[in-house]
Design a protein around this motif. Structure first.
Motif, short mmCIF file in Angstrom:
data_model
loop_
_atom_site.label_atom_id
_atom_site.label_comp_id
_atom_site.label_asym_id
_atom_site.label_seq_id
_atom_site.Cartn_x
_atom_site.Cartn_y
_atom_site.Cartn_z
N LYS A 249 61.73 7.18 61.24
CA LYS A 249 61.37 7.66 59.90
C LYS A 249 60.96 6.54 58.95
O LYS A 249 60.20 6.78 58.01
CB LYS A 249 62.55 8.43 59.30
N GLU A 250 61.47 5.33 59.19
CA GLU A 250 61.20 4.21 58.31
C GLU A 250 60.59 3.05 59.08
O GLU A 250 60.77 2.92 60.29
CB GLU A 250 62.48 3.74 57.60
N ASP A 270 57.67 11.54 59.45
CA ASP A 270 57.45 12.52 58.39
C ASP A 270 55.97 12.92 58.36
O ASP A 270 55.08 12.07 58.23
CB ASP A 270 57.85 11.93 57.04
N LEU A 271 55.69 14.22 58.51
CA LEU A 271 54.31 14.68 58.62
C LEU A 271 53.52 14.43 57.34
O LEU A 271 52.31 14.14 57.40
CB LEU A 271 54.27 16.16 58.98
N GLU A 272 54.16 14.55 56.22
CA GLU A 272 53.45 14.32 54.95
C GLU A 272 53.07 12.85 54.79
O GLU A 272 51.96 12.52 54.36
CB GLU A 272 54.32 14.79 53.79
N GLU A 273 53.97 11.97 55.16
CA GLU A 273 53.69 10.54 55.11
C GLU A 273 52.56 10.18 56.07
O GLU A 273 51.66 9.40 55.73
CB GLU A 273 54.95 9.75 55.46
N THR A 322 54.19 14.35 67.92
CA THR A 322 54.98 14.61 66.71
C THR A 322 54.11 15.07 65.57
O THR A 322 54.50 15.94 64.78
CB THR A 322 55.74 13.34 66.31
N LEU A 337 54.72 22.78 57.29
CA LEU A 337 54.63 21.82 58.39
C LEU A 337 53.45 22.14 59.31
O LEU A 337 52.75 21.23 59.78
CB LEU A 337 55.93 21.84 59.20
#
Length: 479
Positions: A249-250, A270-273, A322, A337
């Protein structure tokens, strides 16, 4: 009248310069020719013996193996059916046969030549009608048993000629480690992959390649492959890297944490990121497309090659499934999503389909690149594909295409043994079929060392484009 008998040639004085065989006299030219032939034969025997004596132990074994391959080839070819029967009479037979008796059939046996190294023997085969690639592939196992090899690989060398690799010591099983020295790459269009199954350097030509798919089971070599690529290219300011890693995630987590200093952009699972990163790169691609003629003076970046002012942008999408997952559900969160995943697929498809001329390379990594993991609209336009060990032939087909079914000895599903960790299958450049490559292991520590040493070269290509466009405009106004 004298009764003294006439002298015969044999009683004449002086040596007999011409050797004779009974009543047959041998001309001097024949003696000289025979002597020359004997000298040539002696020189050839000395050369062969010398090569054998100076060779290492394994190469000597290959020389002996090659001798018996040639010596027994005709009989072996007939025994396993690698011959063609020619029942048509020759011109001489048609003149002597009365038409009532059928001529004896002739067996056409493919001719062979051999070349040795420490791993085994390369056998070049000149095919005959009816005995070609398919027939030799079918009998590859029989040939391996007859020749005392671990395996025999069959590939097309050129029309009418096959190349058989009789492997006694498997070069792919010898694991290697590469310690990068951080030197500047001499050619950004060529990626050194490692050694192929013929123990020859394997290179991948990356010029004009917009997309690349890498598949394989976990722990089989995908991460080391990317470490090797980054270690080779990072010392050049003409290459900039971005990563979307679906495992974390990071940026400080996962396989790419130690090279974060050499990445101009990073997104986690994260899909938005990730969507924001893909939008950022498609906008860069669009801006480059509008300014490329004005800035570079050419239609495509590869006409002049990448430079620090207009670098090659390498986007690595790890665990790519992913970001493209097909979400099912009617609740607002799932719908959101699903919309992001669809938009991610659209943006990445645009980068792959339209990014070649402007200097983009998208590398998609996943275990099994089926249509639900990587949309076929993206996967099928990636011109390069590599596969490490797979669990099934279907997974191999998803990565390498339907042609891999015709090359069963190259199927990645047969490489699940630990000896094949780090071995990838790829299409042969310029030839039909596939080839296996032993990629060297590059540790994460060494990759991090290179990333830290070259961190000063990291820059956002969008900033470079703005600066380059401003300089071009200023020059035009001054002119």
């Amino acid at each position: 009248m004298s009764n003294t008998p006439a002298s015969s040639p044999s009683s004449s004085p002086g040596p007999d310069l011409l050797p004779s065989l009974g009543h047959l006299t041998v001309p001097p030219q024949a003696v000289y020719a025979l002597g020359a032939a004997l000298l040539v034969l002696l020189a050839w025997l000395l050369l062969i013996t010398g090569r054998y004596l100076i060779a290492d132990r394994e190469t000597r074994a290959s020389i002996r193996q090659a001798f018996w391959i040639r010596r027994r080839w005709t009989r072996l070819a007939k025994a396993i059916g690698l011959v063609t029967t020619d029942r048509h009479p020759s011109l001489g037979q048609t003149l002597v046969i009365d038409g009532k008796r059928a001529p004896a059939p002739k067996f056409l046996v493919p001719s062979i030549s051999t070349k040795c190294d420490q791993y085994g023997v390369k056998v070049t085969v000149h095919t005959v009608p009816g005995v070609g690639l398919a027939e030799f592939q079918k009998h590859a196992g029989h040939l391996a048993e007859a020749w005392g090899c671990t395996r025999v690989s069959v590939a097309v060398d050129k029309p009418g000629r096959l190349l058989l690799r009789a492997v006694r010591n498997e070069p792919l099983a010898q694991k290697t480690t590469l310690v990068p020295d951080g030197s500047m790459p001499t050619d950004l269009t060529v990626w050194n992959l490692g050694l192929d199954e013929y123990a020859m350097p394997a290179k991948l030509h990356m010029a004009e390649v917009p997309g690349m798919v890498v598949g394989g089971l976990p722990g089989k070599g995908k991460s080391a492959l990317i470490n090797g690529l980054i270690s080779q290219l990072a010392p050049s300011g003409a290459v900039q890297f971005a990563v979307a890693d679906g495992k974390v995630k990071e940026a400080h987590e996962g396989d790419y944490a130690d090279i974060a200093e050499r990445l101009f952009a990073f997104a986690g699972a994260d899909l938005e990121e990730a969507n924001a990163l893909f939008q950022r790169l498609t906008q860069l691609r669009d801006a480059r497309s509008k300014l490329i003629r004005q800035t570079l003076g050419v239609r495509g970046m590869w006409d002049v090659g990448p430079t620090p002012a207009w670098p090659l942008v390498v986007l690595v999408i790890d665990e790519a499934h992913t970001f493209f997952r097909d979400f099912k559900g009617s609740d607002p969160a799932t719908k959101r999503l699903a919309g992001l995943a669809q938009d991610n697929a659209r943006l990445v498809e645009e980068l792959v389909k339209m990014g070649r001329n402007t200097g983009f390379l998208v590398i998609l990594i996943t275990q099994k690149p089926t249509g639900d993991a990587i949309p076929t609209a993206i996967r099928d336009v990636c011109s390069v594909a590599l596969s490490f060990a797979q669990r099934s032939t279907e997974a191999s087909v998803a990565t390498l295409g339907e042609n891999i079914r015709q090359w069963k000895d190259m199927d990645p599903s047969t490489m699940q043994h630990p000896d094949f960790v780090g071995v990838a299958v790829m299409a042969r450049e310029g030839h039909e079929g596939f080839i296996r490559v032993r990629t060297p292991y590059v540790t994460a520590t060494d990759t991090a060392r290179i990333a830290r040493a070259t961190a000063r070269l990291t820059t956002d290509p969008a900033d470079l484009l703005t600066r380059s466009a401003s300089d071009t405009t200023a020059c035009e106004e001054a002119a």
